[in-house]
Design an enzyme around this catalytic site. Structure first.
Site: not given
Length: 223
Positions: A132, A136
Site C-alpha cells: 500500500h 496507510k
C-alpha cells in the site's frame, strides 16, 4: 434519491467518494464532514439516509455510534481497529439503522479473497503479501487480515507474519501465494486508482438499508 453524508471527506478516499456520489443518478451528497473542513459528522447527519466513513481507526467506532443514534445507516471503509467493537455498537444501537463494513470495496479484491478461500482446502500452505501507499496507517491491511481469516476458515495454513510493504507510488495491492508439491498458485489484485473502490462503495450505499442483519462484514454478501 439516497442522501449520503461522507465522513472523512477531505481525505483522499473521502474526496473520491464525494465525487462518485455526485456522479450517481440515484444519490445526493448530503454533506461533507471532516475536521479540516470545520464540519462535524453531527452537522451533516440530519439530512442523510446513509453515512460513508473513511476516517481513522480511532474515530470510526464513535462515528458509527453517532450514525446509529441518528437513525442513519453506516457504510464503513475505515480499517485498523477491532471490527467486533463495531458489531457491539451495531447490536446495541437500535433505531433500525444498519452497519456495513468492508475491508476492501474493490470488486476484484473481493473476488481475489473468495478465490483464495476456494483454493485453501486443496493447497493449504499460504503466504500473503500486501502493498500500500506510504500513508496507510494500519499494517497488515484489513484486506490481508480478512483474507487470512477466510483461508483459515477453509482449512488453510497462513504463514506468519503477513508481509506488509509501504511505499510511495503504490495504491492497494495484494498477492496470495499457495504452495504445493512442485507447484505454486498466485492470486493477485491491483488497485491502481482509488476509483477502483467506488463501484463497491455505491453498491453498499444502495443496499445497506435492506440488509437482513444489523451488522454485516464483506462486500461478497452484496455480489
Amino acid at each position: 434519491m439516497i442522501r449520503v453524508a461522507v465522513s472523512g471527506a477531505a481525505g483522499r478516499m473521502g474526496a473520491t467518494v464525494c465525487e462518485a456520489v455526485e456522479e450517481a443518478d440515484d444519490m445526493q451528497l448530503a454533506g461533507r464532514a471532516d475536521p479540516t473542513l470545520g464540519t462535524s459528522l453531527a452537522e451533516v447527519l440530519g439530512g442523510a439516509d446513509v453515512a460513508v466513513d473513511f476516517t481513522t481507526p480511532d474515530a470510526a467506532p464513535e462515528n458509527v455510534r453517532e450514525c446509529l443514534a441518528a437513525g442513519v445507516h453506516a457504510v464503513v471503509g475505515t480499517t485498523g481497529f477491532d471490527v467486533s467493537e463495531l458489531q457491539r455498537v451495531a447490536e446495541q444501537g437500535g433505531g433500525g439503522a444498519n452497519v456495513f463494513v468492508a475491508p476492501n470495496f474493490a470488486i476484484g479484491a473481493v473476488l481475489m479473497m473468495q478465490m483464495a478461500r476456494h483454493a485453501a482446502p486443496h493447497m493449504p500452505e499460504c503466504e500473503i503479501v500486501e502493498l500500500h501507499h506510504e500513508r496507510k496507517l494500519d499494517a497488515p491491511s484489513g484486506t490481508a487480515k480478512r483474507t487470512a481469516e477466510l483461508v483459515r476458515e477453509a482449512g488453510g495454513n497462513v504463514h506468519e507474519p503477513i508481509h506488509s510493504v509501504r511505499l510511495p507510488g503504490l495504491v492497494a495491492h495484494q498477492e496470495v501465494i499457495f504452495g504445493g508439491e512442485s507447484q505454486t498458485l498466485s492470486i493477485r489484485h491491483d488497485s491502481t486508482d482509488r476509483r477502483s473502490f467506488m463501484p463497491g462503495v455505491l453498491l453498499a450505499v444502495r443496499h445497506v438499508a435492506q440488509l437482513p442483519e444489523s451488522f454485516t462484514v464483506g462486500l461478497e454478501h452484496l455480489l
